[in-house]
Design a protein around this motif. Structure first.
Motif, PDB file in Angstrom:
ATOM      1  N   PRO A   1       0.728  -1.212   0.055  1.00 39.38           N
ATOM      2  CA  PRO A   1      -0.041  -0.062   0.093  1.00 39.38           C
ATOM      3  C   PRO A   1       0.971   1.258   0.090  1.00 39.38           C
ATOM      4  N   VAL A   2       0.295   2.325  -0.831  1.00 35.57           N
ATOM      5  CA  VAL A   2       0.963   3.688  -0.826  1.00 35.57           C
ATOM      6  C   VAL A   2       0.436   4.367  -0.052  1.00 35.57           C
ATOM      7  N   ALA A   3      -1.128   4.702  -0.213  1.00 39.71           N
ATOM      8  CA  ALA A   3      -1.975   5.474   0.727  1.00 39.71           C
ATOM      9  C   ALA A   3      -3.257   4.981   0.513  1.00 39.71           C
ATOM     10  N   THR A   4      -4.224   5.368   1.440  1.00 40.25           N
ATOM     11  CA  THR A   4      -5.616   5.084   1.723  1.00 40.25           C
ATOM     12  C   THR A   4      -6.258   6.454   1.827  1.00 40.25           C
ATOM     13  N   ALA A   5      -7.385   6.527   1.152  1.00 38.24           N
ATOM     14  CA  ALA A   5      -7.909   7.850   1.036  1.00 38.24           C
ATOM     15  C   ALA A   5      -9.665   7.675   1.243  1.00 38.24           C
TER      16      ALA A   5
END
Length: 146
Positions: A111-115
């Protein structure tokens, strides 16, 4: 410092969009910049809406507006990383359409980012948000995880 905790709703995935980090997406830290991440999320969101027969400028006769955005970063992405943005949209329950994005490395899934963001539909003649029309609500109901 307390970090934002975003719970990504796996069962509500409606679309997966492949994207890649371009050299112009890099910031002074030599990784994917925040401004570019927001643009990548926008691209993924419009593609997800399109896969459901919707456009952000006409959702049941109303344009949509992002009213807030929270991002939790998990790792860096750099040029020329291949990414996948998963979009999950649970059935709307109020005036807002809640959209989740999870950005992952295509290879390995790190994972890089969760938004999480809230989208409202606006009546341009009154400048006010409106209830999500049934046709739009139905676009999100019963969508199988892509």
């Amino acid at each position: 410092m307390e970090r934002i905790k975003l719970e990504f709703p796996e069962s509500a995935i409606v679309h997966r969009q492949p994207l890649s980090v371009r050299i112009t997406d890099m910031n002074y830290g030599r990784h994917l910049g925040h401004d570019t991440l927001v643009s990548l999320l926008h691209e993924a969101r419009i593609q997800a809406f399109g896969s459901l027969g919707l456009t952000e400028w006409d959702m049941g006769g109303f344009p949509s507006v992002v009213v807030d955005l929270a991002v939790q970063y998990q790792s860096e992405a750099r040029w020329p990383d291949a990414l996948v943005v998963e979009t999950a949209i649970p059935e709307p329950t109020g005036k807002a359409i809640v959209v989740y994005h999870r950005v992952r490395h295509a290879e390995g899934g790190r994972p890089v980012a969760t938004a999480r963001l809230n989208v409202v539909l606006v009546d341009p003649s009154q400048g006010r948000s409106v209830a999500v029309p049934d046709a739009v609500r139905q676009a999100f109901v019963g969508v199988e995880s892509a």
